[in-house]
Design a protein around this motif. Structure first.
Motif: not given
Length: 1047
Positions: A299-305
């Motif tokens: 599983y992947e957690c993607v944090a993006e701005n």
């Protein structure tokens, strides 16, 4: 624990204990036995709170003598002191301390038979302490507030934060996140509104205890401003996490950054996230409930701005774990000394368990294969409590059992040799010798003083049993079994008696019978009468219960003959007579064949179908031992009453033929068929009915019947007939063709009626003369064509209405409600109309003739009833024929008489003497608007349903001669020209015997003697007897007095 030796999985190569000894040992063991746990300690978590100063760890065992207890913690024995106490078997910890008293505990129970240890129980204590520090931050800078918690609790901890002492917890969103793994509060981007005091709140979900930290201020620094930067993941889940089936897993992921990063989740294998997954409002927590193998993966957690993105990964690994449980456990056992013991226990679980064995709580230092324990040549020192322990990385389970090693001299007290044995000559006897002995005793036999050896007829088997075959009279006598082992010798003696064998001299014979007959199957025996033979009969292998069978009866006295009454087909089969004595059993068999009507034919099929025929075929059913002679066919339609025999080709279907053609069927009708077989015994059951079929359509073949007509109104020709039944219409679109012509002409006028239910046709033409003769016929048709017509009949056209009224109408008043009307008949003219009756019209003066009541009669007189008294009525009469009614006669007026008196006769008195009823009553006086009284009518009958007799008189008294012995009902009415007045209502006179009449007369005289002026009368509103003065001195008894005499 199991109570029977026969269920134990224990084997011994020698010295085994006999079953009888096992049972006696069980009785002893129920009083004295080793310890058995009824309650064991289990893993526990205890909260440490100021109000708690005691902790109980449970342990309880049963045993006789009562066990005593010890405890271990972390492998060492506990010395009972101020902190530890025993309460029965339970361990009490006073003033527990998390560091000193946490650990792995184990309970030990001991009595004289041995020691057992409980499963290990992990005991933990929950507590926590927190602290926070002040934080100073520039605007837009991310921050982490850490709530450090010193905790010793496996229970779930829930972290929350309070801002500026507000009553509600700080709400989480995409900018603020509270980690439930670390307790920290994360603010991705600090804003001016975040300045204030923060308090960490920690709640223990097991104990419900809550702790608050000291407030920690967050101060805004004015000397610095943070710029934008890419996300930095501060909270992330492990790179690899093993999850068991059915558990719930939560993954945390949160990033700091400016602008505030967005958090998204995905699987690296491209599969969509399962629908059951829950993601919280800030997207910082991914929860997978009820974990299954298909949920495993990366599983992947993607944090993006806007400045970039960052990714955190972790793999969830499905861990297959099956809890340990016993498949085969231990049972208590006792064995003879020097026997070989084998015990086995089996457990299931993942990972696969390994096994250890304990004796009296201590490990056994022997080779163990799987869960098997083998101890050769056991001795008394091997007695004790044994435990099998199965364990893997997830835990351990214990199974306990007791071993008792027995050493004793031979003993016959509970299992002696049978005292007396009866055996038939030529038979075989087996004499058992099973003493209690440990180790096993050596066995020898003697007859009298002579020890026996094996021979062609005598054998001493390995277990000590003596077997003698082909018994003769010389084998009778006393036999003694002698048992020896190292601890002593013992013997037991029995007597063998030889009897003559039982023989069946008259056996049952196989026989044929017909349904309804009765037969007797004999069974007579010879042999030793002192053995008292008993007879049993079996039918097709099952014992006959004569108390529940109406058809079977045992007869014959000393013999065992069987009578079968009213034989049915179900009684065919094998009958066995079995004779039992105490020494032998013999039997003889016979077969009963029951002949009956054939069974139902099978597999009925309808083949080719025409408008009047159907081909049928079938298979034979059981013939019940009598060949089928003929078959007959029956049919049923929606129009028939039940099943009807039908004609076939051939006319009589022989028993060897399984097909036939049904003929003379009606076209376009639904049929069901069935076949019935017959033999010399009778007619059998019918087959199952065929599926419903419909014959093909055809031209109708039946013409309408009973064609007639006449009547109607002037200018009409009415034609009637009986409609054709539906089963004879032969097809769809059925209808009628009506043809008619004036008599003497050649041209037919035709009309088609498309309704199959039509039964009448009316031809209208004003030019048709009345009572003209017409020739008429009615035909039929359907969608296949036109069928036959009926015979030609002559029908008359309608006649005309009467043209004149009756003459000389006159009336006579009968009463207030009845008028009699007369008139002269109308002279009939045969050429125009025929009078069939008259209509009498009656209406009150002042009303219209259209409101008149009408009475139809066929005579020239009529009585009108139900009229009002003292009322003027107008009367008119008119003639009627089949065409209608003629003109009315001139109205005649008539007045009804005054109404009869409305007041009934009153003050009625009666006396019963010598079968005579003397009646008297008061005169009825008419009102001004009522008819004068002209006399009275007395009605009497024997009971409510009897025939009424009527007597009229112009006086107010009367004597009725009636037979004694019956009840009578009497009514009295006034007579007048206006009719009968109101009734007095029924008066009941009870039946009187001669004896009771004497009593009645005596009573009347006694009352008359006491007072010369009494009167007994009836009070209608009450049910009692009223005695009043009567100047005449007459005694009268009315209906209320009946209660007096009946009581």
């Amino acid at each position: 624990m199991c109570s029977l030796m026969t269920s134990w999985r224990v084997t011994a190569s020698q010295g085994e204990i006999s079953p009888n000894y096992t049972n006696s040992f069980h009785s002893e063991r129920s009083a004295r036995h080793g310890p058995v746990f009824t309650q064991e300690p289990s893993d526990s978590v205890f909260p440490l709170r100021s109000e708690d100063n005691k902790v109980f760890i449970n342990c309880k065992a049963k045993g006789n003598p009562v066990p005593h207890y010890k405890w271990k913690v972390d492998g060492g024995y506990i010395d009972m002191d101020l902190n530890y106490n025993l309460v029965e078997g339970n361990l009490l910890i006073n003033h527990p301390h998390a560091t000193h008293h946490g650990g792995v505990y184990q309970c030990i129970a001991t009595n004289v038979f041995g020691t057992i240890v409980s499963r290990e129980a992990k005991v933990q204590f929950a507590y926590f302490v927190m602290s926070l520090a002040q934080v100073s931050l520039p605007l837009s800078m991310p921050t982490i507030l850490c709530g450090r918690c010193l905790c010793s609790s496996p229970a779930e901890i829930k972290y929350s934060w309070v801002f500026n002492g507000r009553p509600s917890f700080l709400l989480q969103d995409t900018r603020r996140f509270v980690s439930q793994r670390t307790g920290n509060l994360y603010i991705a981007k600090v804003e001016a509104s975040d300045v204030g005091n923060y308090t960490c709140v920690v709640r223990n979900m097991m104990t419900n205890a809550t702790a608050y930290s000291s407030p920690t201020p967050v101060v805004l620094r004015r000397d610095a401003v943070m710029g934008e930067y890419e996300p930095k993941i501060e909270v992330q889940f492990p790179e690899s996490l093993h999850v068991t089936k059915g558990s719930s897993v939560k993954l945390e992921c949160f990033a700091l950054g400016n602008p505030v990063p967005s958090i998204t989740w995905r699987r690296t294998d491209g599969n969509p996230l399962p629908g059951k997954i829950k993601i919280n409002h800030s997207n910082g927590v991914l929860e997978i409930p009820y974990f299954r193998p298909e949920d495993a993966g990366v599983y992947e957690c993607v944090a993006e701005n806007s400045r970039g993105k960052n990714v955190a990964k972790g793999q969830l690994v499905f861990q297959s774990v099956e809890h340990l449980q016993w498949v085969q456990t231990l049972k208590d056992v006792h064995m003879a000394i020097e026997a070989n013991l084998q015990w086995e226990c089996k457990a299931s679980g993942k990972p696969k368990p390994v096994y250890r064995w304990l004796k009296n709580g201590e490990p056994l230092v022997i080779l163990v294969e799987g869960g098997r324990l083998a101890v050769p040549r056991i001795n008394l020192l091997d007695s004790g409590m044994y435990q099998c322990l199965a364990e893997n990385e997830h835990g351990a389970i214990y199974a306990s059992a007791e071993l008792k090693v027995v050493a004793s001299s031979p003993d016959f007290s509970s299992s002696p040799v049978k005292k007396s044995m009866l055996i038939q000559r030529g038979g075989e006897v087996i004499m058992e010798c099973r003493p209690h002995a440990s180790p096993r005793a050596s066995i020898s036999w003697r007859r009298g003083g002579e020890f026996l050896k094996d021979s062609t007829r005598r054998t001493i088997m390995g277990d000590g049993t003596l077997r003698i075959s082909n018994i003769s009279e010389s084998d009778g006598g006393r036999y003694t079994c002698v048992a020896r082992n190292p601890f002593g010798t013992s013997s037991s003696t029995g007597t063998l008696v030889v009897k003559e064998p039982t023989k069946i001299t008259v056996p049952p014979l196989s026989v044929d019978a017909t349904v309804g007959e009765s037969i007797v199957l004999p069974c007579e025996v010879s042999g030793d009468s002192s053995l008292g033979p008993t007879f049993k009969w079996f039918f097709n292998g099952k014992l006959i219960d004569f108390n529940r069978q109406d058809h079977f009866e045992m007869i014959g006295g000393s013999a065992g003959d069987l009578m079968v009454r009213n034989i049915q087909l179900k009684h065919s089969g094998k009958y066995v007579c079995m004779v039992h004595t105490v020494v032998d059993s013999v039997s003889a068999a016979a077969h009963l064949i029951v002949r009956g009507p054939p069974g139902a034919p099978e597999g009925l099929i309808v083949g080719e179908i025409t408008d009047s025929t159907a081909q049928l075929s079938w298979e034979s059913g059981p013939d019940h031992h009598s060949p089928v002679i003929t078959y007959s066919i029956q049919a049923r339609t929606p129009f028939s009453i039940g099943w009807q025999a039908v004609r076939t080709v051939p006319d009589s279907v022989p028993g060897q033929m399984f097909h036939a053609t049904v003929i003379d069927l009606n076209p376009w009708v639904d049929y069901e068929f069935r076949v019935v077989a017959s033999n010399n015994v009778g007619v059998g059951e019918p087959s199952m009915q065929s599926k419903q079929i419909r014959t093909k359509a055809a031209v109708p073949e039946v013409a309408p019947g009973n064609v007639s007509g006449g009547g109607g109104r002037r200018g009409e020709l009415v034609i009637q007939w009986e409609p054709i039944p539906e089963e004879l219409q032969s097809g769809e679109e059925f209808g009628y063709v009506v043809a008619f012509r004036p008599l003497g002409t050649s041209t037919w006028k035709q009309t088609v009626l498309a309704s199959p239910d039509a039964s009448r046709y009316t031809f209208r033409n004003d030019s048709v003369p009345p009572l003209s003769q017409f020739e008429v016929k009615v035909g039929v048709y359907n969608n296949k064509g036109e069928g036959p017509s009926s015979h030609v009949v002559v029908v008359y056209s309608a006649e005309e209405e009467p043209s004149e009224p009756p003459s000389r109408v006159w009336t006579r008043t009968l009463s207030a409600s009845e008028i009699e009307v007369y008139w002269e008949p109308i002279t009939q003219t045969a050429s125009s109309w025929k009078i069939i009756g008259y209509e009498v019209l009656c209406w009150e003066e002042g009303m219209q003739e259209s409101d008149a009541e009408m009475v139809r009669v066929t005579d020239t007189a009529a009585i009108l009833s139900g009229l009002k008294g003292s009322t003027v009525y107008l009367i008119s009469v008119r003639a009627q024929n089949s065409a209608g009614a003629g003109p009315s006669s001139p109205a005649v007026n008539v007045t009804t008489k005054k109404p009869p008196p409305s007041q009934p006769p009153g003050n009625i008195e009666w006396n019963l003497t010598n079968s005579k009823i003397f009646l008297s009553w008061e005169h009825v006086k008419a009102m001004g608007n009522e008819s004068e009284v002209t006399g009275y009518k007395v009605l009497y009958r024997q009971n409510w349903l009897g025939k009424t007799s009527v007597v009229e008189t112009n006086r107010t008294s009367m004597a009725l001669q009636v037979p004694s012995g019956e009840d009578y009902l009497i009514e009295i009415k006034a007579l007048s020209d206006g009719g009968d007045g109101s009734s007095s209502g029924p008066i009941r006179i009870p039946k009187m015997s001669s004896k009771r009449e004497l009593f009645l007369s005596f009573t009347i005289h006694r009352i008359h003697f006491w007072h010369n002026r009494f009167k007994v009368s009836r009070v209608p509103s009450t049910k009692c007897c009223l005695i009043t003065m009567n100047p005449t001195g007459t005694m009268c008894l009315l209906m209320s007095v009946f209660v007096f005499f009946r009581s």
